[in-house]
Design an enzyme around this catalytic site. Sequence first.
Site, mmCIF file in Angstrom:
data_model
loop_
_atom_site.group_PDB
_atom_site.id
_atom_site.type_symbol
_atom_site.label_atom_id
_atom_site.label_comp_id
_atom_site.label_asym_id
_atom_site.label_seq_id
_atom_site.Cartn_x
_atom_site.Cartn_y
_atom_site.Cartn_z
ATOM 1 C CG HIS A 295 -1.625 1.288 1.459
ATOM 2 N ND1 HIS A 295 -2.881 1.551 0.957
ATOM 3 C CD2 HIS A 295 -1.240 2.412 2.135
ATOM 4 C CE1 HIS A 295 -3.239 2.772 1.323
ATOM 5 N NE2 HIS A 295 -2.266 3.315 2.031
ATOM 6 C CD GLU A 296 2.257 3.462 3.790
ATOM 7 O OE1 GLU A 296 2.606 4.561 3.342
ATOM 8 O OE2 GLU A 296 1.231 3.317 4.478
ATOM 9 C CG HIS A 299 0.458 6.329 -0.888
ATOM 10 N ND1 HIS A 299 -0.738 6.870 -1.297
ATOM 11 C CD2 HIS A 299 0.206 5.722 0.304
ATOM 12 C CE1 HIS A 299 -1.669 6.618 -0.390
ATOM 13 N NE2 HIS A 299 -1.119 5.913 0.582
ATOM 14 C CD GLU A 379 -4.293 6.624 2.162
ATOM 15 O OE1 GLU A 379 -4.019 5.436 2.427
ATOM 16 O OE2 GLU A 379 -3.428 7.533 2.118
#
Length: 446
Positions: A295-296, A299, A379
């Site tokens: 997920h990070e 970004h 997100e």
Amino acid sequence: MFSVCFSNPFVLVFIAGSILTLIVNNVLEFLDYRSRVKNGAKIPEVLKYIPGTEETFSSEKLEKILQYENAKYKFWIPYAIFSAVLTFVLVCCGFYVWVFEFSCKVTGYPHSFWSLFFCYLIFSIISDIPESVFSLPFSLYREFSIEKRFGFSNMTFKLWITDQIKSLLVGFIPLLLLSLAVTFAFVFFERTWWIIVSIVLLLFVLLVQIIYPKFIAPLFNKFEPLPEGELRTKLEDLLQKTGFKSDGLFVMDASKRSGHSNAYFSGFGKSKRIVLYDTLIKQMTADELVAVLGHELGHFKLKHILKGLLKSVPMIFIGAFLLYKFSQIESLYTGFGFDFDPENLKWIQFIGITLVSFVWKGVSEILTPFGNISSRKHEYEADRFSAEVCGTSEHLVSGLIKLNSENLSELYPPAIYVWWNYSHPTLVQRVQALKKLEAKEKKENK
């Protein structure tokens, strides 16, 4: 003699905006509290069908979440009222005028570069003292009462004091350098200082991104390389798969201060590093940590950070230009009790900038939801990236559930509260989106 003109448009906007902000936030927090009391003992439907959820959100855990959120709410009420009243009193009862006059006497201001610099510096430091000092009891209460009561805080009073001193010292250096740069711009670029200041701010932001991971963060925490093993191997495979080059994988001793958990990457260019809280490693399986890191990385790969930086560039220039224009308006100064001398404008513009910040603080709350819309969208996109790169959303879902549970985050915030205050979607919203993605992929693969 000091006198605030309460019919002045700038003063009226400041007062009206401050009152409106306090009312809006109190209404939103009350709606959140009421929703929590009504639904806090229930598990959302979408979570009931995920294996292990009922054990994770046991009745005892749901009760603890309810108590923790309510404790924070009861703490927030007096703090919000106190903060609003303190700001109003300081602005409208002459404190900042007194600080300016005191700074002038100490430095021999105005009419020289160095007298302006030291006057500006002293004014900036003393102006922050009341709010910093009076907020200390609230900070102490939250840390050593609420956070300790619910098992999060591992902070000692000695460590808390040390952190405060370090933060002051670390914060003073950029304040000193920025004050010097702004003073230089005021004196030597009287009509174009806003361009110089904007460039300096952008360079400062980039510099902080480079030096923070290696020089500032280690002042507060220890960062050790992630040990060899299954987790490191899986994370390195993920980095190679996504083409992410970093300065290394590190474990931060977050548990020294708090039981809250997180993961992030920081830095810029070759100084990028991935940081995992030691608390997070204890709470999750290797596959869940890979999904969270995915997920990070989403970004980064989706250029959310770069896009945010590119958006901020014109906003910084526009904001600085507006500060310049407003700082030329006589009624801004006289409305809050300051003398205005157009012949010596370059020597008092920092006062105008400070006054604009007061007015802006009162009305900026209404823009909060619009920034959060973009953040929540990013997100969702990062969640989708993690699910795709990991080949399944299962581990991200279970990881998010654990994060929510371990951090005692509420499950039923009302929609208006989420829209206004949340930079991230709720757990339920994220799980629903991932489940829809999973169902869509299964349908396409048939």
